[in-house]
Design a protein around this motif. Structure first.
Motif, short mmCIF file in Angstrom:
data_model
loop_
_atom_site.label_atom_id
_atom_site.label_comp_id
_atom_site.label_asym_id
_atom_site.label_seq_id
_atom_site.Cartn_x
_atom_site.Cartn_y
_atom_site.Cartn_z
N PHE A 145 -1.67 33.00 11.65
CA PHE A 145 -2.45 31.84 12.31
C PHE A 145 -2.27 30.74 11.56
O PHE A 145 -2.47 30.54 10.34
CB PHE A 145 -3.93 32.20 12.11
N GLY A 146 -1.76 29.61 12.60
CA GLY A 146 -1.58 28.37 11.87
C GLY A 146 -0.06 27.91 11.97
O GLY A 146 0.75 28.55 11.61
N VAL A 204 -5.99 36.30 4.60
CA VAL A 204 -5.32 36.54 3.57
C VAL A 204 -4.43 34.85 3.45
O VAL A 204 -3.91 34.71 4.27
CB VAL A 204 -4.25 37.34 3.22
N ILE A 205 -4.92 34.15 2.22
CA ILE A 205 -4.39 32.87 2.12
C ILE A 205 -3.43 33.13 0.70
O ILE A 205 -3.90 33.23 -0.14
CB ILE A 205 -5.37 31.87 1.85
N PRO A 206 -2.12 32.75 1.22
CA PRO A 206 -1.08 32.97 0.08
C PRO A 206 -1.29 31.82 -0.97
O PRO A 206 -1.83 31.11 -0.99
CB PRO A 206 0.31 33.02 0.74
N VAL A 207 -0.89 32.19 -2.22
CA VAL A 207 -0.58 31.29 -3.26
C VAL A 207 0.22 30.18 -3.01
O VAL A 207 1.20 30.23 -2.13
CB VAL A 207 0.05 32.12 -4.62
N GLY A 208 -0.24 29.09 -3.74
CA GLY A 208 0.53 27.71 -3.44
C GLY A 208 2.17 27.74 -3.37
O GLY A 208 2.82 28.79 -3.54
N PRO A 265 -7.05 23.47 9.30
CA PRO A 265 -8.40 22.89 9.55
C PRO A 265 -8.92 23.49 10.85
O PRO A 265 -8.01 23.91 11.80
CB PRO A 265 -8.03 21.34 9.84
N ASN A 266 -10.23 23.94 10.71
CA ASN A 266 -10.50 24.85 11.79
C ASN A 266 -12.28 24.60 12.33
O ASN A 266 -12.74 24.04 11.36
CB ASN A 266 -10.26 26.33 11.61
N SER A 267 -12.64 25.08 13.22
CA SER A 267 -13.93 25.12 13.40
C SER A 267 -14.23 26.32 14.60
O SER A 267 -13.40 26.68 15.05
CB SER A 267 -14.75 23.66 13.97
N HIS A 268 -15.50 26.52 14.83
CA HIS A 268 -15.64 28.01 15.63
C HIS A 268 -16.75 27.61 16.42
O HIS A 268 -17.59 26.89 16.14
CB HIS A 268 -16.15 29.21 14.72
N GLU A 269 -16.80 28.13 17.69
CA GLU A 269 -18.00 28.02 18.67
C GLU A 269 -19.20 28.67 17.84
O GLU A 269 -20.22 28.12 18.39
CB GLU A 269 -17.63 28.57 19.99
N GLY A 270 -19.08 29.62 17.28
CA GLY A 270 -20.26 30.53 16.49
C GLY A 270 -20.17 30.22 15.22
O GLY A 270 -19.38 29.67 14.33
N ASP A 271 -21.34 30.90 14.68
CA ASP A 271 -21.51 30.78 13.34
C ASP A 271 -20.50 31.66 12.46
O ASP A 271 -19.93 32.70 13.19
CB ASP A 271 -23.04 31.66 12.89
N ALA A 272 -20.48 31.64 11.28
CA ALA A 272 -19.23 32.34 10.74
C ALA A 272 -19.77 32.69 9.32
O ALA A 272 -20.37 31.75 8.64
CB ALA A 272 -17.89 31.58 10.80
#
Length: 134
Positions: A35-36, A58-62, A71-78
């Motif tokens: 994703f992204g 999973v967000i990899p190491v830099g 950057p994101n937002s969702h229609e529902g609570d998360a």
């Protein structure tokens, strides 16, 4: 598996509620997605239907700087539960930063703009649930 399965994986939600379908989703059966565009991360979807999305991110190491989710937002609570972190959430709507450690959770109301950053030396693993249909 393809993006066409998003929203109806592992089975269509309406169909599952009508038939009472129960489905075991083993780790090897998860719907794996990158994703992204600018900040690719791994999403392992366990459930994706009209009521909720559940999976692991999973967000990899830099590299030169921290790695981050799109950057994101969702229609529902998360809600995000950190399995291996720590994770840093930047919430653009309030220009706030939150540091979430292992075994801690972070709740985001619907439509809040955020980004998750990895300042650490190992990948971040988090379980998430997003509930747009509730």
């Amino acid at each position: 598996m393809s993006l066409e399965k998003l929203g109806k994986y592992p089975v269509d939600g309406a169909e599952a509620r009508e038939t009472g379908a129960l489905v075991k989703v083993a780790r090897e059966d998860r719907l794996n997605l990158i994703f992204g565009q600018d900040h690719p991360v791994l999403l392992e979807m366990c459930v994706s239907n009209d009521y909720m999305h559940v999976g692991e991110i999973v967000i990899p190491v830099g590299g030169v700087g921290p790695r981050a989710s799109e950057p994101n937002s969702h229609e529902g609570d998360a809600i995000f539960y950190v399995l291996e972190g720590p994770a840093t959430f930047y919430v653009a709507d309030g220009d706030e930063t939150f540091h979430i450690r292992d075994r801690e959770a972070f709740f985001l109301p619907a439509d809040i703009n955020y980004q998750c950053l990895n300042y650490g030396s190992r990948p971040i693993r988090m379980v998430f649930t997003i509930a747009p249909g509730l």
